[in-house]
Scaffold this motif. Structure first.
Motif, PDB file in Angstrom:
ATOM      1  N   GLN A  31       0.822  -1.215   0.000  1.00 40.38           N
ATOM      2  CA  GLN A  31       0.000   0.000   0.000  1.00 40.38           C
ATOM      3  C   GLN A  31       0.850   1.256   0.000  1.00 40.38           C
ATOM      4  O   GLN A  31       0.571   2.205  -0.734  1.00 40.38           O
ATOM      5  CB  GLN A  31      -0.882   0.025   1.251  1.00 40.38           C
ATOM      6  N   ARG A  35       0.971   4.152  -2.834  1.00 41.89           N
ATOM      7  CA  ARG A  35       0.641   5.539  -2.549  1.00 41.89           C
ATOM      8  C   ARG A  35       1.806   6.479  -2.844  1.00 41.89           C
ATOM      9  O   ARG A  35       1.633   7.534  -3.433  1.00 41.89           O
ATOM     10  CB  ARG A  35       0.198   5.671  -1.089  1.00 41.89           C
ATOM     11  N   GLU A  36       3.008   6.074  -2.433  1.00 52.73           N
ATOM     12  CA  GLU A  36       4.137   7.001  -2.451  1.00 52.73           C
ATOM     13  C   GLU A  36       5.137   6.747  -3.573  1.00 52.73           C
ATOM     14  O   GLU A  36       6.055   7.545  -3.757  1.00 52.73           O
ATOM     15  CB  GLU A  36       4.880   6.911  -1.114  1.00 52.73           C
TER      16      GLU A  36
END
Lengths: 107, 107
Positions: A31, A35-36
């Motif tokens: 995750q 996201r990053e």
DNA sequence: TCTATAGTTCAATATTTCCGAACTATTGAT
DNA sequence: ATCAATAGTTCGGAAATATTGAACTATAGA
């Protein structure tokens, strides 16, 4: 030492992928990467959660499952998701997992 | 003895589901149930593959993950997928996994 | 060159999984 | 009613995996 082995996704059976995703720490790593983008091991999975060696092993599992690619940059190891490849091999799997994981995040 | 416990899917975290699917025998069980509908344990996972007690445990894992529902019918236990429920809770996950699993089947 | 940092590897421990054996419940035959 | 067979569960120990701290490698910065 070892420059990492990144398997061809054709050689990775589905249960290996699911098994890799079926752990809360690893799922969180995935995750965070989603996201990053590219992250160091430490940033993708803060050490409070698991020991450093365990974390290192989680990345090994993710690499072996073809989920993550890792490259060395100085004294840091940057990992990123193999999204397109994974989506070509197992369409929709990673996407649905990431979508499902969103509302679970407890941080 | 035990009439089985079937958790509410809201109480089943995603890693539990993925972990349950991340085993080749269990994945095969799930595929068989998807293809054939309600099946006995023996038919869903022939005993040649794993011992009877192991098979029984696989079903327990699948039930705990909310993937399968089991009811007793005479001396047989019939299991079926909790497809709609699962799809409502984790949209697309089971579907994409089943789609991905199709071309892996080696039987 | 010395120290700190980021991560790996290794060997021991802890946890999970798998199996055979014993058990429960149901069915069908005698 | 009893006996034998079938379908599955439960239990305890053996086998396999995961987790950890400690020692190590490599890079960067002072």
């Amino acid at each position: 030492m070892s420059q990492f082995v990144h398997p061809n996704l054709n050689d990775v059976p589905l249960p290996i992928v699911l098994h890799a995703l079926g752990d809360s720490v690893r799922l969180q790593i995935v995750q965070n990467l989603a996201r990053e983008g590219e992250l160091s091991c430490a940033k993708a999975a803060p050490e409070q959660i698991v020991a450093k060696s365990t974390r290192s092993n989680h990345f090994k599992v993710l690499r072996a499952a073809g989920i993550v690619r890792t490259r060395k940059a100085g004294r840091i190891y940057l990992s990123s998701l193999r999204r397109e490849e994974l989506d070509e091999r197992y369409p929709g799997v990673l996407d649905s997992v990431l979508a499902a994981a969103v509302d679970q995040a407890a941080d």
